[in-house]
Design an enzyme around this catalytic site. Structure first.
Site, mmCIF file in Angstrom:
data_model
loop_
_atom_site.group_PDB
_atom_site.id
_atom_site.type_symbol
_atom_site.label_atom_id
_atom_site.label_comp_id
_atom_site.label_asym_id
_atom_site.label_seq_id
_atom_site.Cartn_x
_atom_site.Cartn_y
_atom_site.Cartn_z
ATOM 1 N N ASN A 1 0.800 -1.231 0.000
ATOM 2 C CA ASN A 1 0.000 0.000 0.000
ATOM 3 C C ASN A 1 0.825 1.269 0.000
ATOM 4 O O ASN A 1 0.293 2.375 -0.038
ATOM 5 C CB ASN A 1 -0.948 0.010 1.208
ATOM 6 C CG ASN A 1 -0.207 -0.078 2.528
ATOM 7 O OD1 ASN A 1 0.790 -0.785 2.637
ATOM 8 N ND2 ASN A 1 -0.696 0.625 3.542
ATOM 9 N N ARG A 2 2.160 1.139 0.017
ATOM 10 C CA ARG A 2 3.000 2.336 -0.022
ATOM 11 C C ARG A 2 4.427 1.941 -0.398
ATOM 12 O O ARG A 2 4.782 0.756 -0.449
ATOM 13 C CB ARG A 2 3.012 3.050 1.333
ATOM 14 C CG ARG A 2 3.564 2.208 2.466
ATOM 15 C CD ARG A 2 3.575 2.968 3.766
ATOM 16 N NE ARG A 2 4.194 2.210 4.826
ATOM 17 C CZ ARG A 2 4.498 2.704 6.022
ATOM 18 N NH1 ARG A 2 4.247 3.982 6.283
ATOM 19 N NH2 ARG A 2 5.066 1.949 6.945
ATOM 20 N N ARG B 1 -1.919 -3.277 6.457
ATOM 21 C CA ARG B 1 -2.283 -3.498 7.861
ATOM 22 C C ARG B 1 -3.159 -2.383 8.393
ATOM 23 O O ARG B 1 -4.105 -2.623 9.130
ATOM 24 C CB ARG B 1 -1.010 -3.630 8.706
ATOM 25 C CG ARG B 1 -1.242 -4.122 10.121
ATOM 26 C CD ARG B 1 0.062 -4.566 10.765
ATOM 27 N NE ARG B 1 1.043 -3.492 10.806
ATOM 28 C CZ ARG B 1 1.137 -2.602 11.802
ATOM 29 N NH1 ARG B 1 0.313 -2.676 12.825
ATOM 30 N NH2 ARG B 1 2.056 -1.663 11.772
ATOM 31 N N ASP C 1 -2.471 -8.548 8.781
ATOM 32 C CA ASP C 1 -1.243 -8.460 9.552
ATOM 33 C C ASP C 1 -0.465 -9.734 9.246
ATOM 34 O O ASP C 1 -0.881 -10.835 9.628
ATOM 35 C CB ASP C 1 -1.574 -8.368 11.042
ATOM 36 C CG ASP C 1 -0.344 -8.281 11.926
ATOM 37 O OD1 ASP C 1 0.771 -8.565 11.432
ATOM 38 O OD2 ASP C 1 -0.487 -7.958 13.115
ATOM 39 N N VAL C 2 0.654 -9.599 8.551
ATOM 40 C CA VAL C 2 1.373 -10.789 8.073
ATOM 41 C C VAL C 2 1.998 -11.596 9.205
ATOM 42 O O VAL C 2 2.482 -12.704 8.975
ATOM 43 C CB VAL C 2 2.451 -10.413 7.029
ATOM 44 C CG1 VAL C 2 1.815 -9.919 5.751
ATOM 45 C CG2 VAL C 2 3.445 -9.410 7.610
ATOM 46 N N TYR D 1 17.186 -6.010 12.341
ATOM 47 C CA TYR D 1 16.768 -5.837 10.938
ATOM 48 C C TYR D 1 17.703 -6.566 9.980
ATOM 49 O O TYR D 1 17.259 -7.286 9.086
ATOM 50 C CB TYR D 1 16.734 -4.339 10.620
ATOM 51 C CG TYR D 1 16.284 -3.984 9.226
ATOM 52 C CD1 TYR D 1 14.941 -4.027 8.882
ATOM 53 C CD2 TYR D 1 17.201 -3.586 8.257
ATOM 54 C CE1 TYR D 1 14.517 -3.681 7.606
ATOM 55 C CE2 TYR D 1 16.792 -3.234 6.981
ATOM 56 C CZ TYR D 1 15.443 -3.290 6.665
ATOM 57 O OH TYR D 1 15.029 -2.957 5.403
ATOM 58 N N LYS E 1 16.857 -9.630 7.406
ATOM 59 C CA LYS E 1 17.034 -9.467 5.966
ATOM 60 C C LYS E 1 18.094 -10.422 5.413
ATOM 61 O O LYS E 1 17.988 -10.893 4.275
ATOM 62 C CB LYS E 1 17.395 -8.011 5.642
ATOM 63 C CG LYS E 1 16.264 -7.027 5.886
ATOM 64 C CD LYS E 1 15.054 -7.329 5.017
ATOM 65 C CE LYS E 1 14.002 -6.237 5.086
ATOM 66 N NZ LYS E 1 12.822 -6.526 4.232
#
Length: 250
Positions: free
Chosen positions: A27-28, A50, A64-65, A156, A160
């Site tokens: 969505n963004r 979300r 919500d994943v 993070y 990743k």
């Protein structure tokens, strides 16, 4: 001796146009750019979001994943509207930065669950439908800092980095069914997330980037579009940096 290519499956021979696509966090930012690029190609694109509102012109599925029940429901909604997911772009991600000794368990667990565990979750759901169709494309959105490291982002970068091992293991598990699994690793990209980077750290990243500039979400979307098309049918287990050279050689 020259190997003879095997016959293409009916799904593969029809080309990528009109594929059922799901982009998580679409969505963004990068996710939205990817979703719009694949929709422009002619694919039937759904995005998870979300909070907020879904983008116009795309099928929005609130999800919500990190919640298995919501992920299962999202895949059912997409299948009902567009058919089983044939292209999955796992893009949803968050940051909760801080030096390791100051990070609480919640900041660690939330980032690992959103950026890694949820990708395993959505890939598992997508693979079920792809196996039956003997065709599929999974693209996992990682980051250049997964290869360079980044102070204050141990949670993070760990998540990743984990996407690379995940993609390469899935490439082995799914390859015999015509399913490819690849990673796109963006560097500095002009999104909302970039605005949270401290100016001093931004200058450091730019100094480490040979092209000397941030990229655009559309430049990342172009790489995803390539990897999800027929032109990339013999590419799997690969990491494609879209980083202006940040982290090259890793």
């Amino acid at each position: 001796m020259t190997a003879t290519p095997g016959p293409a499956s009916p799904a593969a021979s029809s080309g990528p146009s009109g594929r059922s696509v799901l982009v998580t966090g679409g969505n963004r930012g990068i996710g939205l750019a990817v979703a719009r690029s694949l929709a422009a190609r002619g694919d039937r694109v759904a995005v998870t979001y979300r909070t907020g509102e879904p983008p116009e012109g795309l099928l929005g599925v609130q999800c919500d994943v990190t919640d298995e029940a919501q992920v299962e429901r999202a895949f059912k909604e997409v299948a009902a509207a567009h058919g089983d997911v044939e292209v999955l772009v796992a893009n949803a991600g968050i940051t909760r930065d801080g030096l390791l000794l100051a990070l609480g368990d919640d900041a660690i667990d939330t980032v690992l669950d959103t950026n890694l565990r949820s990708v395993i979750r959505v890939a598992k759901h997508a693979a079920r439908g792809m196996l039956g169709g003997r065709w599929g494309r999974l693209v996992l959105i990682s980051s250049a800092v997964a290869f360079t490291g980044s102070p204050g982002q141990t949670n993070y970068t760990a998540a990743k980095s984990g996407l690379v091992g995940l993609a390469r293991s899935l490439a082995w598990e799914l390859g015999s069914r015509g399913i490819t699994v690849n990673v796109v690793a963006p560097g500095l990209v002009e999104t909302d997330m970039l605005r949270d980077v401290r100016p001093a750290r931004m200058d450091q990243y730019l100094a480490m980037t040979p092209l000397g500039r941030a990229g655009s979400a559309d430049e990342v979307a172009a790489a995803v579009r390539f990897l999800t098309g027929e032109e990339a049918s013999y590419i799997t287990g690969a990491v494609l940096p879209v980083s202006g050279g940040l982290g090259m050689g890793h």
